[in-house]
Scaffold this active site. Sequence first.
Site, PDB file in Angstrom:
ATOM      1  N   HIS A 269      11.127   6.337   3.639  1.00 23.56           N
ATOM      2  CA  HIS A 269      10.481   5.515   4.669  1.00 23.56           C
ATOM      3  C   HIS A 269      11.397   4.447   5.253  1.00 23.56           C
ATOM      4  O   HIS A 269      11.262   4.102   6.420  1.00 23.56           O
ATOM      5  CB  HIS A 269       9.213   4.866   4.101  1.00 23.56           C
TER       6      HIS A 269
ATOM      7  N   LYS B 110      -1.784   9.508  -5.590  1.00 28.77           N
ATOM      8  CA  LYS B 110      -1.824   8.216  -4.909  1.00 28.77           C
ATOM      9  C   LYS B 110      -2.842   7.279  -5.570  1.00 28.77           C
ATOM     10  O   LYS B 110      -2.568   6.082  -5.762  1.00 28.77           O
ATOM     11  CB  LYS B 110      -2.157   8.396  -3.430  1.00 28.77           C
TER      12      LYS B 110
ATOM     13  N   ASN C 219       7.279   5.117  -0.878  1.00 21.12           N
ATOM     14  CA  ASN C 219       8.048   4.916   0.347  1.00 21.12           C
ATOM     15  C   ASN C 219       9.333   5.730   0.393  1.00 21.12           C
ATOM     16  O   ASN C 219      10.216   5.446   1.200  1.00 21.12           O
ATOM     17  CB  ASN C 219       8.383   3.430   0.508  1.00 21.12           C
TER      18      ASN C 219
ATOM     19  N   ARG D  62       4.364   1.289  -6.889  1.00 15.33           N
ATOM     20  CA  ARG D  62       3.834   1.783  -5.615  1.00 15.33           C
ATOM     21  C   ARG D  62       4.933   1.985  -4.572  1.00 15.33           C
ATOM     22  O   ARG D  62       4.805   2.828  -3.685  1.00 15.33           O
ATOM     23  CB  ARG D  62       2.768   0.826  -5.073  1.00 15.33           C
TER      24      ARG D  62
ATOM     25  N   GLU E 249       1.852  -3.326  -4.574  1.00 16.87           N
ATOM     26  CA  GLU E 249       3.247  -2.892  -4.461  1.00 16.87           C
ATOM     27  C   GLU E 249       4.231  -3.921  -5.007  1.00 16.87           C
ATOM     28  O   GLU E 249       5.153  -4.365  -4.324  1.00 16.87           O
ATOM     29  CB  GLU E 249       3.579  -2.537  -3.000  1.00 16.87           C
TER      30      GLU E 249
ATOM     31  N   GLU F  25       4.696  14.065   3.937  1.00 16.37           N
ATOM     32  CA  GLU F  25       4.182  13.155   2.907  1.00 16.37           C
ATOM     33  C   GLU F  25       3.716  13.943   1.677  1.00 16.37           C
ATOM     34  O   GLU F  25       3.824  13.463   0.547  1.00 16.37           O
ATOM     35  CB  GLU F  25       3.031  12.305   3.456  1.00 16.37           C
TER      36      GLU F  25
ATOM     37  N   LYS G 197      -3.603   0.023   2.295  1.00 12.60           N
ATOM     38  CA  LYS G 197      -2.576  -0.601   3.145  1.00 12.60           C
ATOM     39  C   LYS G 197      -3.061  -0.522   4.585  1.00 12.60           C
ATOM     40  O   LYS G 197      -3.264   0.569   5.123  1.00 12.60           O
ATOM     41  CB  LYS G 197      -1.244   0.133   3.012  1.00 12.60           C
TER      42      LYS G 197
ATOM     43  N   HIS H 258      11.695   4.511   8.989  1.00 11.72           N
ATOM     44  CA  HIS H 258      11.317   3.408   9.879  1.00 11.72           C
ATOM     45  C   HIS H 258      12.443   3.081  10.845  1.00 11.72           C
ATOM     46  O   HIS H 258      12.214   2.756  12.008  1.00 11.72           O
ATOM     47  CB  HIS H 258      10.948   2.165   9.069  1.00 11.72           C
TER      48      HIS H 258
END
Lengths: 360, 360
Positions: free
Chosen positions: B245, B224, B242, B238, B234, B182, B140, B249
């Site tokens: 996230h 991962k 997140n 996948r 994704e 993470e 990514k 975000h």
Amino acid sequence: MHQLDVDLADRSYPIFIGQDLIAEGELWSSYIRGNQVMIVSNETVAPLYLKQVEAKLSDKQVSTVILPDGEKYKDLDTLNLIFTQLLEQRQNRTTTLIALGGGVVGDMTGFAAACYQRGVDFIQIPTTLLSQVDSSVGGKTGVNHVLGKNMIGAFYQPQCVVIDTSSLNTLPDKELSAGLAEVIKYGLILDLNFLQWLEQNMPALMERDPQLLAEAIRRCCAIKAQVVAEDEKEMGKRALLNLGHTFGHAIEAHVGYGGWLHGEAVAAGTLLAAQLSQRLGWIKQADVDRTRSILVAAGLPVEPPVGMSSTDFLQLMAVDKKVLDGQLRLILLRALGDAVVTSDFPAAELKATLDKATAG
Amino acid sequence: MHQLDVDLADRSYPIFIGQDLIAEGELWSSYIRGNQVMIVSNETVAPLYLKQVEAKLSDKQVSTVILPDGEKYKDLDTLNLIFTQLLEQRQNRTTTLIALGGGVVGDMTGFAAACYQRGVDFIQIPTTLLSQVDSSVGGKTGVNHVLGKNMIGAFYQPQCVVIDTSSLNTLPDKELSAGLAEVIKYGLILDLNFLQWLEQNMPALMERDPQLLAEAIRRCCAIKAQVVAEDEKEMGKRALLNLGHTFGHAIEAHVGYGGWLHGEAVAAGTLLAAQLSQRLGWIKQADVDRTRSILVAAGLPVEPPVGMSSTDFLQLMAVDKKVLDGQLRLILLRALGDAVVTSDFPAAELKATLDKATAG
């Protein structure tokens, strides 16, 4: 209506070629998988065709972004206008971008689709001859950098390409000629029969005979689809499609983007490639003359810009993408209809070719 | 030294994990196929490791570009600095970019590699825990737009990932914690055993025990690599990565990029996801408490920023990439170690969760 397919495994897609295809919405709107659409066009094309396209998307949430027209706007800043519009309209990962316009709109829309949320769908509706025969097919997308043309981009394939030959009716003469430069290119690099066909039919093509234009587009797209299927990422054969382009990019950079049309620069570059090939003893003077004749018949320039020197050429060509490890590679002609990618030429012969062509 | 492989057919690549791997140039420099290299780093990391990397590339033509440090520079303008440097140094299609730094450097370098001349090679040398366990693996890449984080980018895989655990010795405490957010995420979404291992070893990890950090990194990268191999783009699984996230975000956007570290925002977001999951009856209050405890043990924030309202959250979350067709999708917990991607929650429960968390 003709259909050709570009064979790229799970990224295969159809090219539709025919009259009034924009109006045949059921043909192409089935390639839109979500309920959001963003049409990207420019100030010149939008007034002509935007309403027609929108009319076929009444069941979708449609947004539009109208870019300024011209190669000089093919940059990251203008690209960002597309992203801003996509985000302001809250377009999501299932959206489909539609490129409605010529090569600049197609290249930028495709690149925006490649990058937005790391990749969304897009459809090409090319409205110039040049984009119909070349840039809309094969997935080369991108923008220019001040230091070089098409230096930032992606290989990213559309869901389908809709070539509505009726759109050529509104094309300025100069742009018709520019498109014919790329048409002639296909004959020169890979298909002597097609070149002969073009020599016979150039007057009628210049008169915009719709049947003959459609036939020319079909043959170009068939060649391009074949080449792209064999070499999507331009590791080899695909580079042949750049005949005249290294010289041409130098011309475009020299005169400033927009000073010459891309096809015009390619035409002058193609003749330089033929002249160098002749100087190397690969083709005859008669072949060079034949190349010049068909370019002239298509209304194209065959001399470099006034005031551009061989030094200008060599400096600008040194930043071309085809310069690998410092070695300039060019597309040259072993015969009409048979091009090669090569760095196998003495620098002195290249300089002599450029000196002669720029002597004025 | 551990080696893991990310299995993506012709885009497969190894992840090397161990002490002092930057110094083992023969391990990774064999993944450079041309003779040109561009090292991209930032003002903070370059003084620490740039010379070490350069020392292993004495047989190459090496250029460097040093970016300003920080998430706020992760944009198209800064990306363009990399393109300018590549073009000024006349780097060609056989060049290899090396990302030397944390997540921002890795994301931007990878995206620059994806776009430069439509794609050149790159190598990840992540120097923060967060980038070692997450952003350097899986391809990514991208930059932020003023209207949304990571909205412009590409899926583009590196040639190899070189995780030199020695680089963690110079990492500020705050960034170690951010990386642990993470790390904890992997346990919560997919691996209860790993979560238990983390609960036992968090004090030692916070003390930077090198063996345990290496083991944590190895387990995260293994998870991962597996997830990415199953779902590179994704389309499904996948998205589990997140967790926290979408909330995170929103926090980052609210406080402005750089106000909170990404990992810190993810930590607070993870607790919100756990709280919503509990409100839906999917997990118990004891599971929420356990989630809070391990985040706190890792030195992470577990409350939204002071002054951020539930309305702020909902507005900012509405532009998240995971909003499909207007429907907000979140990663929630069916159990500790078992996450799902879902839009199957009442909006009122989301709002109630946010109201409670932001009540202060």
